[in-house]
Each structure stands twice: as structure tokens, then as C-alpha cells.
Design a protein around this motif. Structure first.
Motif, PDB file in Angstrom:
ATOM      1  N   VAL A 120       0.953  -1.241   0.004  1.00  0.00           N
ATOM      2  CA  VAL A 120      -0.029   0.062  -0.079  1.00  0.00           C
ATOM      3  C   VAL A 120       0.885   1.150   0.046  1.00  0.00           C
ATOM      4  CG1 VAL A 120      -1.877  -1.339   1.142  1.00  0.00           C
ATOM      5  CG2 VAL A 120      -0.140   0.132   2.495  1.00  0.00           C
ATOM      6  N   ALA A 121       0.445   2.367  -0.549  1.00  0.00           N
ATOM      7  CA  ALA A 121       1.147   3.585  -0.436  1.00  0.00           C
ATOM      8  C   ALA A 121       0.262   4.673  -0.568  1.00  0.00           C
ATOM      9  CB  ALA A 121       1.776   3.673  -1.661  1.00  0.00           C
ATOM     10  N   LEU A 122       0.491   5.759   0.221  1.00  0.00           N
ATOM     11  CA  LEU A 122      -0.517   7.092   0.247  1.00  0.00           C
ATOM     12  C   LEU A 122       0.080   7.876  -0.797  1.00  0.00           C
ATOM     13  CD1 LEU A 122      -2.446   8.410   2.050  1.00  0.00           C
ATOM     14  CD2 LEU A 122      -0.542   9.450   3.320  1.00  0.00           C
ATOM     15  N   LEU A 123      -0.748   8.290  -1.755  1.00  0.00           N
ATOM     16  CA  LEU A 123      -0.598   9.003  -2.834  1.00  0.00           C
ATOM     17  C   LEU A 123      -0.859  10.427  -2.455  1.00  0.00           C
ATOM     18  CD1 LEU A 123      -1.257   6.407  -5.764  1.00  0.00           C
ATOM     19  CD2 LEU A 123       1.113   6.836  -4.475  1.00  0.00           C
ATOM     20  N   SER A 124      -0.195  11.347  -3.215  1.00  0.00           N
ATOM     21  CA  SER A 124      -0.693  12.846  -3.401  1.00  0.00           C
ATOM     22  C   SER A 124      -1.484  12.822  -4.581  1.00  0.00           C
ATOM     23  CB  SER A 124       0.253  13.883  -3.381  1.00  0.00           C
ATOM     24  OG  SER A 124       1.297  13.521  -4.666  1.00  0.00           O
ATOM     25  N   SER A 125      -2.132  13.901  -4.901  1.00  0.00           N
ATOM     26  CA  SER A 125      -3.034  14.073  -6.080  1.00  0.00           C
ATOM     27  C   SER A 125      -2.118  14.017  -7.268  1.00  0.00           C
ATOM     28  CB  SER A 125      -3.732  15.325  -5.952  1.00  0.00           C
ATOM     29  OG  SER A 125      -3.043  16.317  -6.096  1.00  0.00           O
ATOM     30  N   GLN A 126      -0.829  14.722  -7.089  1.00  0.00           N
ATOM     31  CA  GLN A 126       0.169  14.751  -8.138  1.00  0.00           C
ATOM     32  C   GLN A 126       0.708  13.087  -8.345  1.00  0.00           C
ATOM     33  OE1 GLN A 126       0.278  16.573  -5.445  1.00  0.00           O
ATOM     34  NE2 GLN A 126       0.066  18.830  -6.333  1.00  0.00           N
ATOM     35  N   ASP A 127       0.819  12.465  -7.412  1.00  0.00           N
ATOM     36  CA  ASP A 127       1.252  11.018  -7.510  1.00  0.00           C
ATOM     37  C   ASP A 127       0.049  10.265  -8.274  1.00  0.00           C
ATOM     38  OD1 ASP A 127       3.615  11.492  -6.227  1.00  0.00           O
ATOM     39  OD2 ASP A 127       2.508  10.918  -4.247  1.00  0.00           O
ATOM     40  N   VAL A 128      -1.192  10.564  -7.964  1.00  0.00           N
ATOM     41  CA  VAL A 128      -2.255   9.774  -8.724  1.00  0.00           C
ATOM     42  C   VAL A 128      -2.254  10.504 -10.139  1.00  0.00           C
ATOM     43  CG1 VAL A 128      -4.798   9.558  -8.783  1.00  0.00           C
ATOM     44  CG2 VAL A 128      -3.772   9.387  -6.568  1.00  0.00           C
ATOM     45  N   GLY A 129      -2.253  11.566 -10.504  1.00  0.00           N
ATOM     46  CA  GLY A 129      -2.204  12.196 -11.730  1.00  0.00           C
ATOM     47  C   GLY A 129      -0.960  11.370 -12.559  1.00  0.00           C
ATOM     48  N   LYS A 130       0.230  10.840 -11.927  1.00  0.00           N
ATOM     49  CA  LYS A 130       1.340  10.428 -12.767  1.00  0.00           C
ATOM     50  C   LYS A 130       0.966   8.832 -13.167  1.00  0.00           C
ATOM     51  CE  LYS A 130       5.131  12.925 -10.510  1.00  0.00           C
ATOM     52  NZ  LYS A 130       6.213  12.701  -9.559  1.00  0.00           N
ATOM     53  N   ARG A 131       0.115   8.237 -12.145  1.00  0.00           N
ATOM     54  CA  ARG A 131      -0.343   6.913 -12.318  1.00  0.00           C
ATOM     55  C   ARG A 131      -1.820   6.737 -13.347  1.00  0.00           C
ATOM     56  NH1 ARG A 131       1.885   2.956  -9.004  1.00  0.00           N
ATOM     57  NH2 ARG A 131       3.463   4.073  -7.581  1.00  0.00           N
ATOM     58  N   LEU A 132      -2.400   7.758 -13.299  1.00  0.00           N
ATOM     59  CA  LEU A 132      -3.476   7.990 -14.084  1.00  0.00           C
ATOM     60  C   LEU A 132      -3.525   9.416 -14.932  1.00  0.00           C
ATOM     61  CD1 LEU A 132      -6.279   6.777 -11.601  1.00  0.00           C
ATOM     62  CD2 LEU A 132      -5.627   5.541 -13.801  1.00  0.00           C
ATOM     63  N   THR A 144      -7.739  15.130 -15.416  1.00  0.00           N
ATOM     64  CA  THR A 144      -7.163  16.617 -15.275  1.00  0.00           C
ATOM     65  C   THR A 144      -7.262  17.039 -13.912  1.00  0.00           C
ATOM     66  OG1 THR A 144      -9.809  17.013 -15.799  1.00  0.00           O
ATOM     67  CG2 THR A 144      -8.269  16.673 -17.701  1.00  0.00           C
ATOM     68  N   ASN A 145      -8.100  16.193 -13.178  1.00  0.00           N
ATOM     69  CA  ASN A 145      -8.139  16.644 -11.652  1.00  0.00           C
ATOM     70  C   ASN A 145      -8.300  15.521 -10.655  1.00  0.00           C
ATOM     71  OD1 ASN A 145      -8.975  18.153  -9.567  1.00  0.00           O
ATOM     72  ND2 ASN A 145     -10.851  18.040  -9.533  1.00  0.00           N
ATOM     73  N   PRO A 146      -6.795  14.831 -10.685  1.00  0.00           N
ATOM     74  CA  PRO A 146      -6.690  13.460  -9.914  1.00  0.00           C
ATOM     75  C   PRO A 146      -6.790  13.949  -8.337  1.00  0.00           C
ATOM     76  CG  PRO A 146      -4.587  14.411 -10.758  1.00  0.00           C
ATOM     77  CD  PRO A 146      -5.787  15.413 -11.187  1.00  0.00           C
ATOM     78  N   PRO A 147      -7.324  13.000  -7.407  1.00  0.00           N
ATOM     79  CA  PRO A 147      -7.430  13.022  -6.247  1.00  0.00           C
ATOM     80  C   PRO A 147      -6.634  12.518  -5.563  1.00  0.00           C
ATOM     81  CG  PRO A 147      -8.987  11.541  -6.880  1.00  0.00           C
ATOM     82  CD  PRO A 147      -8.248  12.017  -8.130  1.00  0.00           C
ATOM     83  N   ALA A 148      -6.155  12.932  -4.161  1.00  0.00           N
ATOM     84  CA  ALA A 148      -5.169  12.091  -3.636  1.00  0.00           C
ATOM     85  C   ALA A 148      -5.945  10.648  -2.825  1.00  0.00           C
ATOM     86  CB  ALA A 148      -4.856  12.910  -2.092  1.00  0.00           C
ATOM     87  N   GLY A 149      -5.122   9.616  -2.919  1.00  0.00           N
ATOM     88  CA  GLY A 149      -5.597   8.256  -2.495  1.00  0.00           C
ATOM     89  C   GLY A 149      -4.428   7.623  -1.998  1.00  0.00           C
ATOM     90  N   ILE A 150      -5.075   6.092  -1.797  1.00  0.00           N
ATOM     91  CA  ILE A 150      -4.229   5.230  -1.247  1.00  0.00           C
ATOM     92  C   ILE A 150      -4.145   4.029  -2.487  1.00  0.00           C
ATOM     93  CG2 ILE A 150      -3.865   3.279   0.450  1.00  0.00           C
ATOM     94  CD1 ILE A 150      -5.577   5.124   2.252  1.00  0.00           C
TER      95      ILE A 150
END
Length: 370
Positions: free
Chosen positions: A122-134, A138-144
Motif C-alpha cells: 500500500v502507498a499513500l499518494l498525493s494528487s500529483q502521484d495519482v496524476g502520474k499513475r492515471l 485532469t483533476n486527480p484526487p489524493a488516494g491510497i
């Protein structure tokens, strides 16, 4: 002499049961027929997610079943030789709107990871991290990110299992069958007797068992999804699934297909007509994360009927006074996770000639069928 086995219903429970009846019956002592007419089947209308670990549900039996159901896919994929076009472990990203809730959920995820190998990491992702994976968002949320999460195509899943079942001498009969008062099945060949019967007719189970004077406490729920075409160099089937809090799941598939859904319409009954209201709501939900999505990208709206119980929990076992009639149902929205394991348990009970101890997964069948 071979024992005659009937499976009624070719959705996720029935298809898995039929496959394993053929797979486990090494001596070919069983003659297995699956009856199904395809009408309104929830599985074939579904594309879904196998990632139950961070659910808000607190039903311990459900969680045990869902947790083991997610782990069971490793065996099922190997046994049935399922391809990545059916099941693909790409990870899931679970979100919470409140940052404090997200932090708390991550702490819970780390604890569960210690004794849940299927989660992988598991990893805690910032919205920027989620944007890199998806990157198409255009408006990625933070997530796990839960690396062990997966996505599944319900139609391909059922087709693959039934194809494998037929190769193992299971007969597939495309018809609706009915009980008569004596417990025989009325088929296109007339009244037929079977040694054991597995019932997996989902929201239609109430009608299936009515001739035997049983009341099944399930209700239908309409579910709709939309398929969109995404033309982007940043898109691909290898991308993880997004599970936004209080919104619609966003599931990337191969061939530029994006699936959004599904709805939970308690007043939809058995109606299989797609609605503009559901289509618009699903698109609006998705546009909160990808503002480029447009109505003309929607290829189709898929509709299916789920079965729900009063406590939102699946059930399986045998009829209270007849151990030769087994059944499983009430899957609700977790059917793609819990259904295959239930089908496997029921098939094993038939092949091995003895019922399992299932009380850690479900309440007694008499709680749902009277």
C-alpha cells in the motif's frame, strides 16, 4: 452410474460452480447441466473491481468472505487459465474527501497489510502521484494505492468459465427452467430429476423457489454503467482503477475503453432499459476527475439486475429441509469479489458429498429463506 447435477443460473456463482464441478470431478462420475437464459444477468453487464480491503462495510462475515474471495482469484485464474483480458491485477486507488480520513484509512491499510498478503503493498499518494499513475485525469484526487487490487470484465469472465466447463463435459442449456411441486425441473425435455441442484438465479431466486413454497428475502436492484472511448497517448489497460469516495468507479480497460459506474437503483426492479438520467449522472461523476470527457464518447450503457438482502450480505448453503438443493445469492454490489468463492464452495460440496462449515462467511440460510 453418473449422478445428475443441475446448475440453475449462469452468472458468477453458477459459472464458477459449473467450471469447478467439471474441474474437480476427475472420475467423471457426474453429469452436469447448467441452465441459463441470460436475461438481465448482473455479471454479464458488469465490469468491476476486486479490492475489498478498505471498504467502509463493517460486517465481519462479509469481510471474511470478500477477503478470501479476493485471494481466491489467484487459484481461479490458474485453474481456468484466465487471460488478462478477463482479470488483471493493476492496483486500485481508493480516495477519501477529507485528508484526515485518508490518513486514518492509510493507517488501517498498513495494519491490514501485515496479515493480508493479497494486498501486496500500500502507498499513500498525493494528487500529483495519482496524476502520474492515471495521466489522462485532469483533476486527480489524493488516494491510497493497493497494489493487489484488480479489475475484471464480467462478460468475458462468465464466457471464459463456461467455455472451460464445456471442455470438461459440462452441458450448457440456454433456457429458463422451473421447479414443479415435487422438486423436479420442468425443461424443454419435460420433467427431469436431478440428484443435486445448485440454484444461483440472483434477483430471480424468489420466483425460482416459489413452486417449492419457499419465500426468499431478496430484492432486485438496477445497476447501470457507461462505456466510453478514450483516445489518448496516456491511456492503456495497464492503468490502475480509481475508487472515489461517494462517486462512481473509473475503470480503464484495453482498446481505449473506460468504464464508469455503477448506479444503485432500488426502485428500478427488473427494468433493463438504460436511462438518460443514469447516463448523465455517471458522466458527471467521471468529469469531476477528467473534464475532457464528453457525451459523444459514450459507446453504450450497460444494464443488469443485482440481488440484495435486507442486511446487504450474501448467503449460501442448502435449503433448510433439503440438503440436495444448494444455493447462493444476495451478492449485491460485491458479487464479482464474493461470487466465485461461493461457487467453488458449492461445487466442492457436490463433488465431495459433504457440506462445508460456512458459518464464518454467512448467517444460516434460514435467515434469508423461509
Amino acid at each position: 452410474m453418473q449422478k445428475r447435477i443441475a446448475v440453475i443460473g449462469g452468472g458468477i456463482i453458477g459459472a464458477t460452480a459449473a467450471f469447478y464441478l467439471g474441474y474437480l470431478d476427475q472420475t467423471q462420475s457426474l453429469s452436469v447441466t447448467l441452465f441459463d437464459d441470460d436475461l438481465g444477468q448482473a455479471t454479464k453487464a458488469a465490469s468491476g473491481i476486486i479490492s475489498p480491503w478498505l471498504s467502509k462495510r463493517r460486517n465481519k462475515r462479509w469481510y471474511t468472505l470478500a477477503k478470501e474471495g479476493a485471494s481466491f482469484y489467484r487459484k481461479l485464474v490458474t485453474d481456468a487459465n484466465l487471460g488478462t483480458n478477463v482479470y488483471q491485477q493493476t492496483g486500485t486507488i481508493v480516495t477519501r474527501k477529507d485528508p484526515n480520513d485518508l490518513d486514518s484509512l492509510f493507517q488501517e491499510a498498513e495494519i491490514k497489510l501485515r496479515h493480508t498478503p493479497a494486498m501486496r503493498s500500500v502507498a499513500l499518494l498525493s494528487s500529483q502521484d495519482v496524476g502520474k499513475r492515471l495521466p489522462f485525469l485532469t483533476n486527480p484526487p489524493a488516494g491510497i494505492l493497493v497494489e493487489g487490487g484488480a479489475k475484471i470484465d464480467g462478460l468475458r469472465f462468465v464466457e471464459a468459465l463456461l467455455d472451460q466447463a464445456q471442455k470438461r463435459h459440462v452441458e450448457i442449456s440456454r433456457q429458463r427452467v422451473f421447479f414443479d411441486e415435487s422438486g423436479k425441473l420442468r425443461t424443454s425435455k419435460g420433467l427431469e430429476s436431478f440428484d443435486k441442484i445448485i440454484i444461483a438465479t440472483g434477483a430471480w431466486m424468489k420466483g425460482t423457489l416459489k413452486p417449492l413454497n419457499y419465500l426468499v428475502k431478496v430484492r432486485p436492484q438496477k445497476g447501470q454503467l457507461i462505456d466510453l472511448t478514450i483516445k489518448s497517448k496516456h491511456y492503456g489497460s495497464h492503468l490502475p482503477v480509481l475508487m472515489p469516495e461517494s462517486s462512481s468507479d473509473i475503470i480503464p480497460f484495453e482498446h481505449d475503453k473506460l468504464v464508469v459506474g455503477a448506479t444503485h437503483e432500488n426502485d428500478g426492479g427488473f427494468d433493463l432499459k438504460p436511462t438518460s438520467e443514469a447516463r448523465n449522472r455517471l458522466l458527471t461523476n467521471a468529469k469531476a476527475f477528467d473534464q475532457h470527457l464528453q457525451m459523444d464518447q459514450i459507446d453504450r450503457v450497460r444494464v443488469g439486475t443485482r440481488a440484495y438482502t435486507d442486511d446487504f450480505a450474501p448467503f449460501f448453503g442448502h435449503l433448510p429441509d433439503n440438503p440436495n438443493i444448494l444455493l447462493g445469492g444476495g451478492l449485491g454490489s460485491s458479487g464479482l469479489t464474493t461470487g466465485p468463492l461461493i461457487g467453488y464452495f458449492l461445487a466442492r460440496a457436490v463433488v465431495e458429498g459433504q457440506l462445508g462449515v460456512w458459518d464464518k462467511y454467512t448467517k444460516p440460510i434460514s435467515h434469508y429463506i423461509i
